[in-house]
Every structure is written in C-alpha cells, then in structure tokens.
Design a protein around this motif. Structure first.
Motif, PDB file in Angstrom:
ATOM      1  N   VAL A   4      41.070  52.658  36.829  1.00 36.30           N
ATOM      2  CA  VAL A   4      40.913  52.022  35.518  1.00 36.30           C
ATOM      3  C   VAL A   4      41.769  50.755  35.445  1.00 36.30           C
ATOM      4  CG1 VAL A   4      41.276  52.318  33.038  1.00 36.30           C
ATOM      5  CG2 VAL A   4      40.360  54.206  34.390  1.00 36.30           C
ATOM      6  N   THR A   5      42.993  50.820  35.931  1.00 36.34           N
ATOM      7  CA  THR A   5      43.883  49.662  35.933  1.00 36.34           C
ATOM      8  C   THR A   5      43.316  48.563  36.817  1.00 36.34           C
ATOM      9  OG1 THR A   5      45.743  51.155  35.657  1.00 36.34           O
ATOM     10  CG2 THR A   5      46.252  48.917  36.322  1.00 36.34           C
ATOM     11  N   TYR A   6      42.787  48.954  37.961  1.00 41.71           N
ATOM     12  CA  TYR A   6      42.207  48.002  38.904  1.00 41.71           C
ATOM     13  C   TYR A   6      41.037  47.257  38.255  1.00 41.71           C
ATOM     14  CZ  TYR A   6      40.127  46.319  43.278  1.00 41.71           C
ATOM     15  OH  TYR A   6      39.609  45.540  44.275  1.00 41.71           O
ATOM     16  N   VAL A   7      40.119  48.005  37.646  1.00 36.31           N
ATOM     17  CA  VAL A   7      38.940  47.408  37.003  1.00 36.31           C
ATOM     18  C   VAL A   7      39.367  46.561  35.797  1.00 36.31           C
ATOM     19  CG1 VAL A   7      36.814  47.929  35.726  1.00 36.31           C
ATOM     20  CG2 VAL A   7      37.354  49.187  37.811  1.00 36.31           C
ATOM     21  N   PHE A   8      40.340  47.055  35.007  1.00 33.94           N
ATOM     22  CA  PHE A   8      40.815  46.300  33.847  1.00 33.94           C
ATOM     23  C   PHE A   8      41.383  44.947  34.265  1.00 33.94           C
ATOM     24  CE2 PHE A   8      44.213  45.094  30.907  1.00 33.94           C
ATOM     25  CZ  PHE A   8      43.474  44.952  29.748  1.00 33.94           C
ATOM     26  N   GLY A   9      42.147  44.922  35.347  1.00 37.12           N
ATOM     27  CA  GLY A   9      42.722  43.664  35.835  1.00 37.12           C
ATOM     28  C   GLY A   9      41.654  42.665  36.230  1.00 37.12           C
ATOM     29  N   ILE A  10      40.641  43.140  36.928  1.00 36.06           N
ATOM     30  CA  ILE A  10      39.549  42.255  37.357  1.00 36.06           C
ATOM     31  C   ILE A  10      38.779  41.738  36.139  1.00 36.06           C
ATOM     32  CG2 ILE A  10      37.352  42.149  38.605  1.00 36.06           C
ATOM     33  CD1 ILE A  10      38.590  44.129  40.625  1.00 36.06           C
ATOM     34  N   VAL A  11      38.444  42.628  35.217  1.00 39.48           N
ATOM     35  CA  VAL A  11      37.685  42.227  34.026  1.00 39.48           C
ATOM     36  C   VAL A  11      38.490  41.222  33.193  1.00 39.48           C
ATOM     37  CG1 VAL A  11      36.753  43.058  31.819  1.00 39.48           C
ATOM     38  CG2 VAL A  11      36.278  44.307  33.933  1.00 39.48           C
ATOM     39  N   ALA A  12      39.788  41.469  33.024  1.00 37.93           N
ATOM     40  CA  ALA A  12      40.622  40.549  32.245  1.00 37.93           C
ATOM     41  C   ALA A  12      40.680  39.170  32.896  1.00 37.93           C
ATOM     42  CB  ALA A  12      42.026  41.121  32.083  1.00 37.93           C
ATOM     43  N   ALA A  13      40.841  39.119  34.214  1.00 38.17           N
ATOM     44  CA  ALA A  13      40.900  37.835  34.912  1.00 38.17           C
ATOM     45  C   ALA A  13      39.570  37.095  34.825  1.00 38.17           C
ATOM     46  CB  ALA A  13      41.300  38.046  36.369  1.00 38.17           C
ATOM     47  N   VAL A  14      38.465  37.814  34.986  1.00 38.14           N
ATOM     48  CA  VAL A  14      37.144  37.184  34.901  1.00 38.14           C
ATOM     49  C   VAL A  14      36.895  36.670  33.480  1.00 38.14           C
ATOM     50  CG1 VAL A  14      34.660  37.652  34.991  1.00 38.14           C
ATOM     51  CG2 VAL A  14      36.130  38.427  36.840  1.00 38.14           C
ATOM     52  N   LEU A  15      37.272  37.457  32.469  1.00 40.53           N
ATOM     53  CA  LEU A  15      37.100  37.010  31.083  1.00 40.53           C
ATOM     54  C   LEU A  15      37.941  35.762  30.793  1.00 40.53           C
ATOM     55  CD1 LEU A  15      36.962  40.356  29.066  1.00 40.53           C
ATOM     56  CD2 LEU A  15      35.096  38.745  29.511  1.00 40.53           C
ATOM     57  N   ALA A  16      39.141  35.700  31.338  1.00 40.95           N
ATOM     58  CA  ALA A  16      39.989  34.516  31.155  1.00 40.95           C
ATOM     59  C   ALA A  16      39.324  33.288  31.780  1.00 40.95           C
ATOM     60  CB  ALA A  16      41.368  34.748  31.752  1.00 40.95           C
ATOM     61  N   LEU A  17      38.797  33.439  32.982  1.00 41.49           N
ATOM     62  CA  LEU A  17      38.119  32.314  33.641  1.00 41.49           C
ATOM     63  C   LEU A  17      36.868  31.895  32.877  1.00 41.49           C
ATOM     64  CD1 LEU A  17      38.533  33.288  37.395  1.00 41.49           C
ATOM     65  CD2 LEU A  17      39.548  31.334  36.221  1.00 41.49           C
ATOM     66  N   GLY A  40      45.893  29.432  37.043  1.00 38.17           N
ATOM     67  CA  GLY A  40      46.455  30.723  36.621  1.00 38.17           C
ATOM     68  C   GLY A  40      45.405  31.815  36.585  1.00 38.17           C
ATOM     69  N   GLY A  41      44.211  31.481  36.101  1.00 38.22           N
ATOM     70  CA  GLY A  41      43.117  32.464  36.077  1.00 38.22           C
ATOM     71  C   GLY A  41      42.686  32.872  37.464  1.00 38.22           C
ATOM     72  N   LEU A  42      42.630  31.910  38.390  1.00 41.84           N
ATOM     73  CA  LEU A  42      42.265  32.244  39.779  1.00 41.84           C
ATOM     74  C   LEU A  42      43.323  33.125  40.445  1.00 41.84           C
ATOM     75  CD1 LEU A  42      40.719  28.932  41.171  1.00 41.84           C
ATOM     76  CD2 LEU A  42      39.565  31.087  40.685  1.00 41.84           C
ATOM     77  N   LEU A  43      44.599  32.793  40.209  1.00 45.38           N
ATOM     78  CA  LEU A  43      45.670  33.636  40.754  1.00 45.38           C
ATOM     79  C   LEU A  43      45.594  35.050  40.196  1.00 45.38           C
ATOM     80  CD1 LEU A  43      48.730  31.205  40.777  1.00 45.38           C
ATOM     81  CD2 LEU A  43      47.507  32.134  42.753  1.00 45.38           C
ATOM     82  N   ALA A  44      45.319  35.164  38.905  1.00 45.23           N
ATOM     83  CA  ALA A  44      45.183  36.487  38.284  1.00 45.23           C
ATOM     84  C   ALA A  44      44.010  37.253  38.897  1.00 45.23           C
ATOM     85  CB  ALA A  44      45.004  36.353  36.775  1.00 45.23           C
TER      86      ALA A  44
END
Length: 143
Positions: A4-17, A40-44
């Motif tokens: 869940v944490t893994y998917v949340f991190g990816i979704v948050a970074a994609v939403l930021a981009l 910053g979004g790409l690094l995330a």
C-alpha cells in the motif's frame, strides 16, 4: 516495504507530475518556473518506484537515515525555487520602476503640451468682447 505504501508513493508522485504539467498547459505555471518542481516530481517518482535508490544514495553520501536525505533534497529544491522567484521578483520590480518613470515623464510632457491650449480658449482679463454676429441679409447686428 508495504504494498500500500509503495503504490501510494507512486500515485502521489504521478499526481504531482500531472498537476505540474496541467498548470503549465493552462498557462498558470510558466516553464521556467516549473523546472525545479518538475525535477522534484521526477525524483519523487524515481524514489517511489525504486525505494532502494534512496537507501543507496544515503549510504553513498554518508547519511545514516535515508529520510534525512529526503529532507535535505526537499529543502534544497525549495531553496532553489525561492531563489528563482526572488530573482524574477527583482527583475519585475526593476521593470516596474522604469515603466513608472516613463509614465511620469509622458504625463508631465502631456501636461506641458496641453497647458498653452488651455489659456488660448479663455479670454484674458481686460480684452474686448467679441463683436455681435451680423445678419447677412440686412447687414445689421443680431442681438
């Protein structure tokens, strides 16, 4: 790492981009201002997809806790964004000062050009009144 944490991190970074790209597309955020946000979004996104990268980078730099590296990089990016906005604000203030000076100059020039015209329309004190109009058929003054 938890899925869940893994998917949340990816979704948050994609939403930021996506948000950054959408703001650029609408013209709300200009490209030159979006550079550091996009980095910053790409690094995330990279860290969200490959979390072991953060641990490797922290160990390579001699940082004990990887989260400290996240805070350092975040603060560095925010510093660069702030510095960029400060430089842009300085340029805009200089342009505004020059425009205000030019505007004052043009306003003063217009006032000086209009000043003689205002006195021409008025009859000076002590000047004779204009003669009464003459009727063309009779030749007499009309009153």
């Amino acid at each position: 790492m938890n899925t869940v944490t893994y998917v949340f991190g990816i979704v948050a970074a994609v939403l930021a981009l996506i948000a950054i790209i959408e703001l650029m597309r609408r013209g709300t955020l200009r490209e030159r201002h979006a550079v550091w946000w996009f980095i910053g979004g790409l690094l995330a996104l990279i860290i969200a997809i490959f979390p072991q990268t953060l641990g490797w980078a922290a160990r390579s730099l001699g940082i004990v806790l990887p989260v400290n590296l996240v805070f350092f990089v975040t603060i560095a990016l925010l510093f660069l964004v702030s510095l960029q906005y400060g430089a842009e604000l300085t340029r805009i203030e200089e342009k505004l000062r020059v425009l205000a000076e030019e505007s004052a100059f043009h306003e003063r020039r217009l006032q000086s050009l209009e000043a003689p015209d205002a006195t021409d329309d008025e009859t000076p004190a002590g000047a004779p009144d204009a003669p009464e109009p003459i009727d063309p058929q009779t030749g007499a003054q009309t009153s």
